[in-house]
Scaffold this motif. Structure first.
Motif, PDB file in Angstrom:
ATOM      1  N   THR A 106       0.852  -1.308   0.039  1.00 38.36           N
ATOM      2  CA  THR A 106      -0.154   0.114   0.006  1.00 38.36           C
ATOM      3  C   THR A 106       0.961   1.304   0.006  1.00 38.36           C
ATOM      4  OG1 THR A 106      -1.900  -1.064   1.157  1.00 38.36           O
ATOM      5  CG2 THR A 106      -1.851   1.193   1.297  1.00 38.36           C
ATOM      6  N   ASN A 107       1.907   1.327   0.906  1.00 35.97           N
ATOM      7  CA  ASN A 107       2.868   2.517   0.874  1.00 35.97           C
ATOM      8  C   ASN A 107       3.477   2.892  -0.618  1.00 35.97           C
ATOM      9  OD1 ASN A 107       2.337   3.111   3.404  1.00 35.97           O
ATOM     10  ND2 ASN A 107       4.368   2.217   4.200  1.00 35.97           N
ATOM     11  N   ALA A 108       3.934   1.698  -1.101  1.00 33.73           N
ATOM     12  CA  ALA A 108       4.509   1.642  -2.369  1.00 33.73           C
ATOM     13  C   ALA A 108       3.650   2.237  -3.436  1.00 33.73           C
ATOM     14  CB  ALA A 108       4.923   0.245  -3.048  1.00 33.73           C
ATOM     15  N   VAL A 109       2.186   1.743  -3.254  1.00 29.61           N
ATOM     16  CA  VAL A 109       1.351   2.445  -4.573  1.00 29.61           C
ATOM     17  C   VAL A 109       1.150   3.644  -4.175  1.00 29.61           C
ATOM     18  CG1 VAL A 109      -1.059   2.192  -5.483  1.00 29.61           C
ATOM     19  CG2 VAL A 109       0.476   0.239  -4.974  1.00 29.61           C
ATOM     20  N   GLU A 110       0.723   4.235  -2.760  1.00 30.04           N
ATOM     21  CA  GLU A 110       0.307   5.471  -2.459  1.00 30.04           C
ATOM     22  C   GLU A 110       1.325   6.490  -2.347  1.00 30.04           C
ATOM     23  OE1 GLU A 110      -2.074   5.332   1.035  1.00 30.04           O
ATOM     24  OE2 GLU A 110      -3.623   4.189   0.286  1.00 30.04           O
ATOM     25  N   HIS A 111       2.777   6.156  -1.934  1.00 31.14           N
ATOM     26  CA  HIS A 111       3.591   6.952  -1.918  1.00 31.14           C
ATOM     27  C   HIS A 111       4.981   6.829  -2.745  1.00 31.14           C
ATOM     28  CE1 HIS A 111       1.580   8.461   1.712  1.00 31.14           C
ATOM     29  NE2 HIS A 111       1.616   6.931   1.995  1.00 31.14           N
ATOM     30  N   SER A 112       4.880   6.177  -3.900  1.00 26.64           N
ATOM     31  CA  SER A 112       5.800   6.240  -4.705  1.00 26.64           C
ATOM     32  C   SER A 112       5.682   6.656  -6.085  1.00 26.64           C
ATOM     33  CB  SER A 112       6.648   4.991  -4.912  1.00 26.64           C
ATOM     34  OG  SER A 112       5.832   3.849  -5.752  1.00 26.64           O
ATOM     35  N   SER A 113       6.757   6.793  -6.933  1.00 25.44           N
ATOM     36  CA  SER A 113       6.216   7.385  -8.427  1.00 25.44           C
ATOM     37  C   SER A 113       5.619   6.261  -9.049  1.00 25.44           C
ATOM     38  CB  SER A 113       7.680   7.693  -9.008  1.00 25.44           C
ATOM     39  OG  SER A 113       8.038   8.703  -8.623  1.00 25.44           O
ATOM     40  N   SER A 114       5.765   4.821  -8.553  1.00 23.67           N
ATOM     41  CA  SER A 114       5.058   3.747  -9.325  1.00 23.67           C
ATOM     42  C   SER A 114       3.460   3.832  -9.302  1.00 23.67           C
ATOM     43  CB  SER A 114       5.501   2.283  -8.445  1.00 23.67           C
ATOM     44  OG  SER A 114       6.774   2.099  -8.577  1.00 23.67           O
ATOM     45  N   GLY A 115       3.018   4.403  -7.991  1.00 21.40           N
ATOM     46  CA  GLY A 115       1.435   4.557  -7.766  1.00 21.40           C
ATOM     47  C   GLY A 115       1.073   5.772  -8.584  1.00 21.40           C
ATOM     48  N   SER A 116       1.936   6.752  -9.106  1.00 20.92           N
ATOM     49  CA  SER A 116       1.379   7.839  -9.649  1.00 20.92           C
ATOM     50  C   SER A 116       1.425   7.737 -11.002  1.00 20.92           C
ATOM     51  CB  SER A 116       2.068   9.185  -9.294  1.00 20.92           C
ATOM     52  OG  SER A 116       3.492   8.997  -9.674  1.00 20.92           O
ATOM     53  N   ARG A 117       1.916   6.716 -11.773  1.00 15.52           N
ATOM     54  CA  ARG A 117       1.897   6.590 -13.232  1.00 15.52           C
ATOM     55  C   ARG A 117       0.988   5.367 -13.669  1.00 15.52           C
ATOM     56  NH1 ARG A 117       7.925   6.352 -12.774  1.00 15.52           N
ATOM     57  NH2 ARG A 117       7.619   4.214 -13.308  1.00 15.52           N
ATOM     58  N   ALA A 118       0.468   5.455 -14.772  1.00 18.11           N
ATOM     59  CA  ALA A 118      -0.503   4.256 -15.374  1.00 18.11           C
ATOM     60  C   ALA A 118       0.299   3.192 -15.505  1.00 18.11           C
ATOM     61  CB  ALA A 118      -1.086   4.927 -16.464  1.00 18.11           C
ATOM     62  N   ASP A 119       1.629   3.115 -16.025  1.00 23.33           N
ATOM     63  CA  ASP A 119       2.525   2.069 -16.218  1.00 23.33           C
ATOM     64  C   ASP A 119       3.558   1.760 -15.096  1.00 23.33           C
ATOM     65  OD1 ASP A 119       4.220   4.340 -16.166  1.00 23.33           O
ATOM     66  OD2 ASP A 119       5.425   3.416 -17.960  1.00 23.33           O
ATOM     67  N   GLY A 120       3.027   2.468 -14.032  1.00 22.75           N
ATOM     68  CA  GLY A 120       3.973   1.949 -12.593  1.00 22.75           C
ATOM     69  C   GLY A 120       3.838   0.786 -12.358  1.00 22.75           C
ATOM     70  N   ARG A 121       4.955   0.260 -11.664  1.00 23.41           N
ATOM     71  CA  ARG A 121       5.115  -1.064 -11.130  1.00 23.41           C
ATOM     72  C   ARG A 121       5.716  -1.338  -9.856  1.00 23.41           C
ATOM     73  NH1 ARG A 121       8.996  -4.838 -14.774  1.00 23.41           N
ATOM     74  NH2 ARG A 121       7.125  -4.935 -15.983  1.00 23.41           N
ATOM     75  N   VAL A 122       5.179  -2.329  -9.021  1.00 20.14           N
ATOM     76  CA  VAL A 122       5.596  -2.704  -7.884  1.00 20.14           C
ATOM     77  C   VAL A 122       5.854  -4.047  -7.835  1.00 20.14           C
ATOM     78  CG1 VAL A 122       4.760  -2.861  -5.409  1.00 20.14           C
ATOM     79  CG2 VAL A 122       4.092  -0.785  -6.925  1.00 20.14           C
ATOM     80  N   THR A 123       6.933  -4.560  -7.361  1.00 16.22           N
ATOM     81  CA  THR A 123       7.304  -5.984  -7.402  1.00 16.22           C
ATOM     82  C   THR A 123       7.523  -6.478  -6.138  1.00 16.22           C
ATOM     83  OG1 THR A 123       8.696  -5.473  -9.399  1.00 16.22           O
ATOM     84  CG2 THR A 123       9.170  -7.397  -8.277  1.00 16.22           C
ATOM     85  N   VAL A 124       6.999  -7.653  -5.859  1.00 19.18           N
ATOM     86  CA  VAL A 124       7.055  -8.157  -4.489  1.00 19.18           C
ATOM     87  C   VAL A 124       8.060  -9.664  -4.526  1.00 19.18           C
ATOM     88  CG1 VAL A 124       5.870  -9.465  -2.656  1.00 19.18           C
ATOM     89  CG2 VAL A 124       4.754  -7.443  -3.880  1.00 19.18           C
ATOM     90  N   ARG A 125       8.885  -9.741  -3.736  1.00 19.70           N
ATOM     91  CA  ARG A 125       9.578 -10.880  -3.556  1.00 19.70           C
ATOM     92  C   ARG A 125       9.719 -11.595  -2.169  1.00 19.70           C
ATOM     93  NH1 ARG A 125      15.984 -10.996  -4.842  1.00 19.70           N
ATOM     94  NH2 ARG A 125      16.493 -13.266  -4.808  1.00 19.70           N
ATOM     95  N   VAL A 126       9.425 -12.846  -2.446  1.00 19.68           N
ATOM     96  CA  VAL A 126       9.166 -13.717  -0.922  1.00 19.68           C
ATOM     97  C   VAL A 126      10.400 -14.803  -0.791  1.00 19.68           C
ATOM     98  CG1 VAL A 126       7.829 -14.860   0.397  1.00 19.68           C
ATOM     99  CG2 VAL A 126       6.833 -13.131  -0.840  1.00 19.68           C
ATOM    100  N   THR A 127      11.069 -14.877   0.158  1.00 23.03           N
ATOM    101  CA  THR A 127      12.103 -15.627   0.247  1.00 23.03           C
ATOM    102  C   THR A 127      12.101 -16.444   1.748  1.00 23.03           C
ATOM    103  OG1 THR A 127      13.625 -14.549  -1.007  1.00 23.03           O
ATOM    104  CG2 THR A 127      14.647 -16.224   0.041  1.00 23.03           C
ATOM    105  N   LEU A 128      11.759 -17.844   1.680  1.00 24.59           N
ATOM    106  CA  LEU A 128      11.904 -18.482   3.025  1.00 24.59           C
ATOM    107  C   LEU A 128      13.113 -19.128   2.990  1.00 24.59           C
ATOM    108  CD1 LEU A 128       9.972 -19.799   4.961  1.00 24.59           C
ATOM    109  CD2 LEU A 128       9.220 -21.475   3.465  1.00 24.59           C
ATOM    110  N   SER A 129      13.789 -19.211   4.309  1.00 21.21           N
ATOM    111  CA  SER A 129      14.760 -19.545   4.759  1.00 21.21           C
ATOM    112  C   SER A 129      14.329 -20.718   6.101  1.00 21.21           C
ATOM    113  CB  SER A 129      15.997 -18.773   5.128  1.00 21.21           C
ATOM    114  OG  SER A 129      15.492 -18.335   6.693  1.00 21.21           O
ATOM    115  N   SER A 130      15.344 -21.426   6.532  1.00 19.18           N
ATOM    116  CA  SER A 130      14.942 -22.087   7.892  1.00 19.18           C
ATOM    117  C   SER A 130      14.598 -21.210   8.959  1.00 19.18           C
ATOM    118  CB  SER A 130      16.113 -23.103   8.103  1.00 19.18           C
ATOM    119  OG  SER A 130      17.232 -22.379   8.260  1.00 19.18           O
ATOM    120  N   ARG A 131      15.102 -19.981   9.066  1.00 23.66           N
ATOM    121  CA  ARG A 131      14.720 -19.127  10.241  1.00 23.66           C
ATOM    122  C   ARG A 131      13.885 -18.109  10.043  1.00 23.66           C
ATOM    123  NH1 ARG A 131      20.751 -17.560  10.103  1.00 23.66           N
ATOM    124  NH2 ARG A 131      19.629 -15.722   9.838  1.00 23.66           N
ATOM    125  N   PHE A 132      13.488 -17.720   8.742  1.00 16.25           N
ATOM    126  CA  PHE A 132      12.456 -16.540   8.790  1.00 16.25           C
ATOM    127  C   PHE A 132      11.913 -16.514   7.111  1.00 16.25           C
ATOM    128  CE2 PHE A 132      17.098 -15.179   8.121  1.00 16.25           C
ATOM    129  CZ  PHE A 132      16.925 -14.541   6.769  1.00 16.25           C
TER     130      PHE A 132
END
Length: 117
Positions: free
Chosen positions: A33-59
């Motif tokens: 939500t912050n990325a969309v509302e408070h970045s240049s990504s959210g203010s442009r029609a072609d804006g992009r937000v990328t999410v990456r999730v990594t799982l380890s044995s601890r976190f």
């Protein structure tokens, strides 16, 4: 936003306990939500937000990258009780095991957090 949460929950469903999943989903929602509302990504029609999730044995490690902003930087702050917003990074700071941000001129701004397993 619901599609992002569903995607992440699907990745973690059989690998991460329910309470940790719930924390990750809440914090992911706040950071995206912050990325969309408070970045240049959210203010442009072609804006992009990328999410990456990594799982380890601890976190679980989550990164959300956006185009950055010329007028704001990620900061956790206290918000007055009657305020309708502004608690996203405060929640990240309170719940995540660790979090931070970095800016790369090519990739943009990344806010990341970790949730302990």
């Amino acid at each position: 936003m619901p599609a992002t949460r569903a995607w992440a929950r699907g990745l973690l469903a059989t690998r991460v306990a329910g309470p940790v999943q719930d924390d990750v989903m809440l914090l992911l929602s706040e950071v995206v939500t912050n990325a969309v509302e408070h970045s240049s990504s959210g203010s442009r029609a072609d804006g992009r937000v990328t999410v990456r999730v990594t799982l380890s044995s601890r976190f679980v490690h989550v990164e959300v990258t956006d185009a950055g902003s010329a007028t704001s930087a990620p900061v956790a702050r206290m918000v007055e009780a009657g305020s309708e917003g502004g608690r996203g990074l405060w929640l990240v700071d309170m719940i995540a095991t660790a979090w931070g941000s970095r800016h790369d001129g090519k990739a943009g701004r990344t806010v990341w957090f970790q949730a302990a397993l």
